[in-house]
Motif scaffolding. Structure first.
Motif, PDB file in Angstrom:
ATOM      1  N   GLY A  71      -7.863  -1.020  11.105  1.00 30.12           N
ATOM      2  CA  GLY A  71      -7.720  -0.496  12.463  1.00 30.12           C
ATOM      3  C   GLY A  71      -6.289  -0.467  12.993  1.00 30.12           C
ATOM      4  O   GLY A  71      -6.033   0.122  14.023  1.00 30.12           O
ATOM      5  N   VAL A  72      -5.356  -1.124  12.298  1.00 30.66           N
ATOM      6  CA  VAL A  72      -3.980  -1.120  12.801  1.00 30.66           C
ATOM      7  C   VAL A  72      -3.006  -0.407  11.861  1.00 30.66           C
ATOM      8  O   VAL A  72      -1.837  -0.221  12.204  1.00 30.66           O
ATOM      9  N   THR A  73      -3.469  -0.034  10.680  1.00 35.68           N
ATOM     10  CA  THR A  73      -2.630   0.802   9.802  1.00 35.68           C
ATOM     11  C   THR A  73      -3.460   1.982   9.336  1.00 35.68           C
ATOM     12  O   THR A  73      -4.682   1.904   9.270  1.00 35.68           O
ATOM     13  N   ARG A  74      -2.782   3.079   9.016  1.00 34.68           N
ATOM     14  CA  ARG A  74      -3.506   4.203   8.433  1.00 34.68           C
ATOM     15  C   ARG A  74      -2.558   5.031   7.569  1.00 34.68           C
ATOM     16  O   ARG A  74      -1.355   5.064   7.816  1.00 34.68           O
ATOM     17  N   GLN A  75      -3.105   5.673   6.543  1.00 30.97           N
ATOM     18  CA  GLN A  75      -2.295   6.533   5.680  1.00 30.97           C
ATOM     19  C   GLN A  75      -2.042   7.831   6.437  1.00 30.97           C
ATOM     20  O   GLN A  75      -2.979   8.532   6.787  1.00 30.97           O
TER      21      GLN A  75
ATOM     22  N   ALA B 169       0.842  -1.210   0.000  1.00 32.26           N
ATOM     23  CA  ALA B 169       0.000   0.000   0.000  1.00 32.26           C
ATOM     24  C   ALA B 169       0.871   1.252   0.000  1.00 32.26           C
ATOM     25  O   ALA B 169       0.611   2.218  -0.721  1.00 32.26           O
ATOM     26  N   THR B 170       1.930   1.246   0.810  1.00 31.08           N
ATOM     27  CA  THR B 170       2.813   2.415   0.901  1.00 31.08           C
ATOM     28  C   THR B 170       3.536   2.656  -0.422  1.00 31.08           C
ATOM     29  O   THR B 170       3.572   3.781  -0.934  1.00 31.08           O
ATOM     30  N   LEU B 171       4.109   1.589  -0.996  1.00 31.11           N
ATOM     31  CA  LEU B 171       4.882   1.789  -2.228  1.00 31.11           C
ATOM     32  C   LEU B 171       3.984   2.120  -3.417  1.00 31.11           C
ATOM     33  O   LEU B 171       4.370   2.905  -4.290  1.00 31.11           O
ATOM     34  N   THR B 172       2.772   1.565  -3.440  1.00 29.41           N
ATOM     35  CA  THR B 172       1.837   1.918  -4.503  1.00 29.41           C
ATOM     36  C   THR B 172       1.490   3.399  -4.411  1.00 29.41           C
ATOM     37  O   THR B 172       1.469   4.115  -5.421  1.00 29.41           O
ATOM     38  N   ALA B 173       1.248   3.872  -3.177  1.00 33.73           N
ATOM     39  CA  ALA B 173       0.957   5.295  -2.973  1.00 33.73           C
ATOM     40  C   ALA B 173       2.168   6.144  -3.366  1.00 33.73           C
ATOM     41  O   ALA B 173       2.032   7.180  -4.026  1.00 33.73           O
ATOM     42  N   ALA B 174       3.373   5.685  -2.994  1.00 37.75           N
ATOM     43  CA  ALA B 174       4.598   6.437  -3.300  1.00 37.75           C
ATOM     44  C   ALA B 174       4.781   6.590  -4.814  1.00 37.75           C
ATOM     45  O   ALA B 174       5.155   7.661  -5.305  1.00 37.75           O
ATOM     46  N   LEU B 175       4.490   5.519  -5.563  1.00 37.97           N
ATOM     47  CA  LEU B 175       4.644   5.578  -7.026  1.00 37.97           C
ATOM     48  C   LEU B 175       3.604   6.509  -7.646  1.00 37.97           C
ATOM     49  O   LEU B 175       3.885   7.229  -8.599  1.00 37.97           O
ATOM     50  N   ARG B 176       2.404   6.501  -7.056  1.00 37.11           N
ATOM     51  CA  ARG B 176       1.350   7.392  -7.561  1.00 37.11           C
ATOM     52  C   ARG B 176       1.710   8.849  -7.261  1.00 37.11           C
ATOM     53  O   ARG B 176       1.454   9.744  -8.060  1.00 37.11           O
ATOM     54  N   GLN B 177       2.331   9.077  -6.102  1.00 36.81           N
ATOM     55  CA  GLN B 177       2.652  10.447  -5.685  1.00 36.81           C
ATOM     56  C   GLN B 177       3.914  10.975  -6.357  1.00 36.81           C
ATOM     57  O   GLN B 177       4.148  12.180  -6.391  1.00 36.81           O
ATOM     58  N   ASN B 178       4.754  10.070  -6.854  1.00 43.04           N
ATOM     59  CA  ASN B 178       6.016  10.480  -7.485  1.00 43.04           C
ATOM     60  C   ASN B 178       6.151   9.849  -8.861  1.00 43.04           C
ATOM     61  O   ASN B 178       6.940   8.919  -9.066  1.00 43.04           O
ATOM     62  N   PRO B 179       5.360  10.327  -9.826  1.00 41.63           N
ATOM     63  CA  PRO B 179       5.452   9.734 -11.162  1.00 41.63           C
ATOM     64  C   PRO B 179       6.880   9.929 -11.691  1.00 41.63           C
ATOM     65  O   PRO B 179       7.529  10.916 -11.370  1.00 41.63           O
TER      66      PRO B 179
ATOM     67  N   CYS C 296       1.532   4.284   4.457  1.00 44.84           N
ATOM     68  CA  CYS C 296       0.426   3.579   5.112  1.00 44.84           C
ATOM     69  C   CYS C 296       1.043   2.894   6.334  1.00 44.84           C
ATOM     70  O   CYS C 296       1.517   1.767   6.263  1.00 44.84           O
ATOM     71  N   VAL C 297       1.099   3.636   7.444  1.00 47.73           N
ATOM     72  CA  VAL C 297       1.932   3.207   8.579  1.00 47.73           C
ATOM     73  C   VAL C 297       1.200   2.302   9.566  1.00 47.73           C
ATOM     74  O   VAL C 297      -0.017   2.393   9.729  1.00 47.73           O
ATOM     75  N   THR C 298       1.981   1.437  10.193  1.00 46.18           N
ATOM     76  CA  THR C 298       1.464   0.581  11.256  1.00 46.18           C
ATOM     77  C   THR C 298       1.392   1.402  12.536  1.00 46.18           C
ATOM     78  O   THR C 298       2.355   2.059  12.906  1.00 46.18           O
ATOM     79  N   SER C 299       0.241   1.356  13.192  1.00 43.54           N
ATOM     80  CA  SER C 299       0.012   2.187  14.367  1.00 43.54           C
ATOM     81  C   SER C 299       0.068   1.358  15.642  1.00 43.54           C
ATOM     82  O   SER C 299      -0.691   0.398  15.807  1.00 43.54           O
ATOM     83  N   GLY C 300       0.982   1.729  16.550  1.00 46.75           N
ATOM     84  CA  GLY C 300       1.061   1.057  17.841  1.00 46.75           C
ATOM     85  C   GLY C 300      -0.235   1.217  18.623  1.00 46.75           C
ATOM     86  O   GLY C 300      -0.734   0.278  19.230  1.00 46.75           O
ATOM     87  N   PHE C 301      -0.789   2.414  18.582  1.00 43.58           N
ATOM     88  CA  PHE C 301      -2.048   2.688  19.278  1.00 43.58           C
ATOM     89  C   PHE C 301      -3.141   1.743  18.757  1.00 43.58           C
ATOM     90  O   PHE C 301      -3.881   1.133  19.540  1.00 43.58           O
ATOM     91  N   GLY C 302      -3.206   1.612  17.436  1.00 43.62           N
ATOM     92  CA  GLY C 302      -4.215   0.731  16.822  1.00 43.62           C
ATOM     93  C   GLY C 302      -4.045  -0.722  17.251  1.00 43.62           C
ATOM     94  O   GLY C 302      -5.013  -1.434  17.503  1.00 43.62           O
ATOM     95  N   HIS C 303      -2.776  -1.164  17.345  1.00 44.53           N
ATOM     96  CA  HIS C 303      -2.499  -2.545  17.774  1.00 44.53           C
ATOM     97  C   HIS C 303      -2.948  -2.767  19.212  1.00 44.53           C
ATOM     98  O   HIS C 303      -3.562  -3.783  19.532  1.00 44.53           O
ATOM     99  N   GLY C 304      -2.606  -1.820  20.089  1.00 42.84           N
ATOM    100  CA  GLY C 304      -2.970  -1.960  21.495  1.00 42.84           C
ATOM    101  C   GLY C 304      -4.478  -1.966  21.677  1.00 42.84           C
ATOM    102  O   GLY C 304      -5.037  -2.762  22.440  1.00 42.84           O
ATOM    103  N   ARG C 305      -5.126  -1.067  20.939  1.00 44.99           N
ATOM    104  CA  ARG C 305      -6.580  -0.960  21.015  1.00 44.99           C
ATOM    105  C   ARG C 305      -7.243  -2.263  20.584  1.00 44.99           C
ATOM    106  O   ARG C 305      -8.170  -2.765  21.219  1.00 44.99           O
ATOM    107  N   LYS C 306      -6.737  -2.819  19.469  1.00 44.84           N
ATOM    108  CA  LYS C 306      -7.326  -4.053  18.953  1.00 44.84           C
ATOM    109  C   LYS C 306      -7.104  -5.219  19.914  1.00 44.84           C
ATOM    110  O   LYS C 306      -7.974  -6.076  20.086  1.00 44.84           O
ATOM    111  N   ALA C 307      -5.939  -5.248  20.580  1.00 46.96           N
ATOM    112  CA  ALA C 307      -5.654  -6.323  21.542  1.00 46.96           C
ATOM    113  C   ALA C 307      -6.643  -6.261  22.703  1.00 46.96           C
ATOM    114  O   ALA C 307      -7.220  -7.273  23.108  1.00 46.96           O
ATOM    115  N   ALA C 308      -6.845  -5.052  23.237  1.00 48.46           N
ATOM    116  CA  ALA C 308      -7.752  -4.907  24.379  1.00 48.46           C
ATOM    117  C   ALA C 308      -9.185  -5.240  23.969  1.00 48.46           C
ATOM    118  O   ALA C 308      -9.926  -5.884  24.723  1.00 48.46           O
TER     119      ALA C 308
END
Length: 309
Positions: free
Chosen positions: A289-293, A140-150, A256-268
């Motif tokens: 819920g655990v990654t977001r752009q 997801a990140t690299l696809t976005a990067a290629l779209r953003q940097n033709p 499209c980053v992995t979120s520590g907050f999202g991981h903790g929230r999902k675990a609880a």
């Protein structure tokens, strides 16, 4: 008989579940702080009111068998007579410790693990164990990067050689295979801090950097999670993309980053679901819920990346 309203009002509030939160690392690691905040966002609410204890294994700094043996003695001393309704462990070190000594320390207690590297690292035959896999959204990140940097011809990938780094590199190569036809992707061998900075400085237009973890360089020097991202993003004349939200504290563009907050929230959430008598899936490796752009606005401006992209 009927209870008088005045007496009914004095009945004590129902006590929340007793939960042990066991972190692999320590609060000096922003990932661990974010995981913890995510966990408490679910447990520390007026509806749940969990009674929780917190332990930090501090495995980034101490990981010898002798140290682990002493921790175990400490946990026996503290928790032998303290039953828990559930346990939340973050990252692989804590999962391994609990899996190995669960029968003795926490018999018949449901365990939810988050921030787990991959399916292969989940211990076999652990019943009542729920794992949330840390599955970075590389494609997801690299696809976005290629779209953003033709006009991008090449993406250089930076990753260390620690155990996590090796596992992440493996996973990365499998994930991005479909992109091979679109752009050249090169994973750099591990380098010293100065070599990394020099390499970043020498990039030219049409190239991008994608930074995975760099906790230790080729000379064995150890860094905090944020140090190398800051150095690289400050040195590179081209966009730098990242995989975890703790790397955004730099001049990186984002991803499209992995979120520590999202991981903790999902675990609880998973633990509360289990304590409510449901059967959540034993392994969750979805990205919901655990990654977001997330993007750094000044970096978008600097590289002329349109917000619409």
């Amino acid at each position: 008989g009927a209870v008088s309203p005045r007496l009914a009002a004095a009945a004590p509030a129902v006590e929340g579940p007793r939960v042990l939160i066991l972190h692999s690392y320590a609060p000096d690691f922003s990932w661990t702080r974010d995981l913890h905040a995510g966990i408490l966002s679910m447990l520390d609410t007026p509806e749940v009111r969990a009674r929780y204890r917190v332990e930090y294994l501090d495995a980034k700094h101490h990981d010898t068998p002798a140290y682990q043996a002493r921790l175990l003695e400490l946990f026996r001393e503290k928790y032998r007579a303290t039953p828990f309704d559930g346990i939340i462990v973050t990252d692989n070190h804590a999962l391994e410790l609990v899996a190995r000594h669960r029968a003795e320390l926490f018999p018949r207690t449901p365990v939810v693990a988050c921030g787990i590297n991959d399916r292969a690292s989940i211990p076999a035959g652990a019943d009542d164990l729920y794992s949330i896999i840390e599955n970075p959204a590389h494609t997801a990140t690299l696809t976005a990067a290629l779209r953003q940097n033709p006009g991008t011809r090449k993406i250089f990938v930076l990753v260390d050689d620690t155990l996590s780094g090796q596992s992440i590199r493996q996973d990365f190569l499998e994930q991005v295979r479909p992109l091979a036809g679109q752009v050249a992707i090169e994973v750099l061998p591990v380098q010293t801090r100065d070599q990394l900075v020099r390499f970043a400085r020498e990039r030219t237009q049409g190239e991008l950097l994608y930074l995975l973890v760099y906790f230790q360089d080729g000379a064995g020097q150890v860094f905090t999670a944020e140090e190398i991202p800051r150095l690289i993003a400050a040195s590179a004349p081209v966009p730098v993309y990242v995989a975890w939200d703790f790397q955004l504290d730099s001049a990186a563009v984002g991803g499209c980053v992995t979120s520590g907050f999202g991981h903790g929230r999902k675990a609880a959430q998973t633990l509360l679901d289990r304590l409510a008598g449901n059967q959540p899936p034993a392994i969750d490796d979805g990205l919901q819920g655990v990654t977001r752009q997330v993007y750094n606005y000044p970096a978008l401006e600097r590289f002329g990346i349109a917000r619409s992209s």
